[in-house]
Design an enzyme around this catalytic site. Structure first.
Site, PDB file in Angstrom:
ATOM      1  N   HIS A 119      15.701  46.250   8.229  1.00  0.00           N
ATOM      2  CA  HIS A 119      16.468  47.168   9.078  1.00  0.00           C
ATOM      3  C   HIS A 119      17.518  46.312   9.793  1.00  0.00           C
ATOM      4  O   HIS A 119      17.243  45.148  10.111  1.00  0.00           O
ATOM      5  CB  HIS A 119      15.648  47.785  10.205  1.00  0.00           C
ATOM      6  CG  HIS A 119      14.487  48.628   9.798  1.00  0.00           C
ATOM      7  ND1 HIS A 119      13.268  48.105   9.487  1.00  0.00           N
ATOM      8  CD2 HIS A 119      14.335  49.971   9.721  1.00  0.00           C
ATOM      9  CE1 HIS A 119      12.414  49.079   9.218  1.00  0.00           C
ATOM     10  NE2 HIS A 119      13.041  50.230   9.347  1.00  0.00           N
ATOM     11  N   ASP A 122      16.128  44.469  12.761  1.00  0.00           N
ATOM     12  CA  ASP A 122      15.125  43.412  12.533  1.00  0.00           C
ATOM     13  C   ASP A 122      15.805  42.064  12.440  1.00  0.00           C
ATOM     14  O   ASP A 122      15.213  41.040  12.776  1.00  0.00           O
ATOM     15  CB  ASP A 122      14.413  43.529  11.168  1.00  0.00           C
ATOM     16  CG  ASP A 122      13.842  44.885  10.881  1.00  0.00           C
ATOM     17  OD1 ASP A 122      13.511  45.591  11.843  1.00  0.00           O
ATOM     18  OD2 ASP A 122      13.714  45.225   9.685  1.00  0.00           O
TER      19      ASP A 122
HETATM   20  C1  XLS Z   1       7.320  53.670   8.952  1.00  0.00           C
HETATM   21  C2  XLS Z   1       8.084  53.413   7.740  1.00  0.00           C
HETATM   22  C3  XLS Z   1       9.181  52.377   7.886  1.00  0.00           C
HETATM   23  C4  XLS Z   1      10.147  52.485   6.749  1.00  0.00           C
HETATM   24  C5  XLS Z   1      11.468  51.825   6.987  1.00  0.00           C
HETATM   25  O1  XLS Z   1       6.254  54.252   8.917  1.00  0.00           O
HETATM   26  O2  XLS Z   1       7.206  53.065   6.714  1.00  0.00           O
HETATM   27  O3  XLS Z   1       8.622  51.108   7.970  1.00  0.00           O
HETATM   28  O4  XLS Z   1       9.612  51.969   5.577  1.00  0.00           O
HETATM   29  O5  XLS Z   1      12.159  52.391   8.033  1.00  0.00           O
END
Ligand code: XLS
Ligand code: NI
Ligand code: NI
Length: 455
Positions: A119, A122
């Site tokens: 993301h 991140d």
């Molecule tokens: C949350 C999601 C997130 C997505 C990416 O539950 O799995 O981690 O994979 O935004």
């Protein structure tokens, strides 16, 4: 080429110090015996082995995710961070982001992870304005570009975090305030373009805040229309910039919101149809999300495959006893083997991959726990793929299914499906022929026994 050779010596030494492992893991086969000098080697992940006509690495396309492994500090609703990673402490946020990137790429190198996912928030700190955030992101992009060149690690997908900041507490695209919609759009534009420049294979949208807490304050119909508009804007922009990757929605029924609009595969497909996007957008499926929606992972994969929208997987594992997204590393062989069997039946992973959207338990506080968690999960998935390969090659399961439906290949079966029989015509046939269907065993227990034989 050994990728560490291309890092500045001081940097390499610093990273090597973060994990106790020095050399990347290699494949040594089932007979591998751990020693102090070599505590781990892949016993099944033989990346160049051909599996059903493709290199194993290309059948699996493993990815390491940034958020759980390097972003998350080990908090839970009752507990403070337990990992205390060096880049989580005080200090210049940009310097911390660079340190984090060094360690991330060191992990990719050690476990031989061909892909990663992230993301925007991140990888680079959020600034006081969007422009500042984007500048931070651009600096990290340059770092990623260099590290990706040096190591050969590729980007499976990028995504924008449209759920963490409090501006998104009432949703991003589905916010009652169009200014929030605009802000989210600006963020997605940035990350989609960054993903494109880094030659990412996919772009993911997980609607963590695209849902509601109570209908008392929610105009559900409006929010769905907003979400449809938003997705159309993303697809338009993808074509405008020439991004060839897949756009993927990641279904999840709840958490953090009480009810999320992208509930499951069936719901997402209906939504895509309603907005004319069923041939533009696919799904990124996650085991734990399927569970929360009351489905098995296999069901979600099979349904997506049948609807032509299967895109990629977030590999993790839920807990049958807990009703939330525990995001544990996959390590249940029968479960993952059935998953891989459905993936192969759906035509394979394609441009998607197996992204470990999984986090350590918060007591696994050693840096090496990150290495163990990923490497053992990779080996387990490889082993599961080999089981699934046997299921496909043996063909007994498929044979049974084919026989079960063979009536549909008879003249009557075909005529019905081709629309050549009305209700009246069928009623007449049943009556004149004195038709009485003959019940046939579905043989579930025998098939379950057969499956155990492949392990
Ligand atoms: C949350 C999601 C997130 C997505 C990416 O539950 O799995 O981690 O994979 O935004
Ligand atoms: Ni996920
Ligand atoms: Ni999740």
């Amino acid at each position: 080429m050994n990728p560490t050779q291309t890092l500045a010596p001081r940097q390499a030494a610093q990273n090597a110090a973060y994990f106790s492992f020095r050399d990347p893991f290699v494949f040594r086969g089932e007979g591998f015996v751990p020693t102090t000098a070599e505590p781990f080697a892949y016993q099944y992940y033989d990346k160049n082995r051909m599996v059903l006509g493709k290199r194993m690495e290309d059948q699996l396309r493993f990815a390491t995710c940034y958020w759980h492994s390097f972003g998350w500090g080990g908090t839970d609703p009752f507990g403070e961070p337990s990992f205390l990673r060096p880049w989580h402490g005080a200090g210049d946020p940009m310097a911390q982001a660079l340190r984090k990137a060094d360690v991330a790429f060191e992990l990719f190198r050690l476990i031989d992870s061909p892909f990663f996912t992230f993301h925007d928030r991140d990888v680079a700190p959020e600034g006081a304005t969007l422009r500042e955030s984007n500048d931070n992101l651009k600096r990290i992009e340059a770092v990623f570009e260099r590290k990706m060149d040096e190591t050969g690690v590729k980007l499976l997908w990028g995504t924008a975090n449209l759920f963490g900041n409090r501006r998104y507490m009432a949703g991003a695209a589905t916010n009652p305030d169009p200014d929030v919609f605009a802000y989210a759009a600006a963020q997605v534009k940035q990350v989609l373009e960054m993903t494109h420049r880094l030659r990412g294979a996919n772009y993911v949208l997980w609607g963590g805040r695209e849902g509601y807490e109570t209908l008392l304050n929610t105009d559900l119909k409006r929010e769905l229309a907003q979400l449809g508009r938003f997705l159309n804007l993303v697809v338009e922009h993808k074509h405008k910039i020439g991004f060839k990757g897949q756009i993927l929605i990641e279904p999840k029924p709840a958490e953090p919101t009480k009810h999320q609009y992208d509930y499951d595969v069936g719901t997402v497909y209906g939504f895509l149809k309603a907005h004319g996007l069923e041939s533009e957008v696919k799904v990124n499926l996650e085991q734990n999300h399927a569970l929360l929606a009351g489905h098995t992972f296999e069901h979600e994969i099979a349904l997506a495959g049948a609807l032509g929208i299967f895109g990629s997987l977030d590999m993790n594992r839920g807990d049958e006893m807990l009703g939330w997204d525990t995001d544990q590393f996959p390590n249940n062989l029968p479960q993952v083997a059935m998953t891989m069997y459905e993936v192969l039946k759906a035509g394979g992973i394609g441009q998607g991959g197996l992204n470990f959207d999984a986090k350590l338990r918060r007591q696994s506080i050693d840096p090496d726990d990150l290495v163990w968690a990923h490497a053992t999960a990779m080996d387990l998935c490889a082993r599961a793929l080999l089981v699934a390969e046997r299921m496909i090659e043996d063909g007994a399961l498929q044979q049974h299914v084919q026989t079960r439906y063979q009536g549909w290949d008879t003249p009557r079966g075909r005529a019905i499906l081709q629309g050549e029989r009305t209700l009246e015509a069928l009623a007449r046939e049943v009556e004149t022929e004195g038709l009485e269907p003959r019940p046939v065993s579905a043989r579930q227990e025998r098939l379950e026994h057969l499956v155990n034989g492949y392990f």
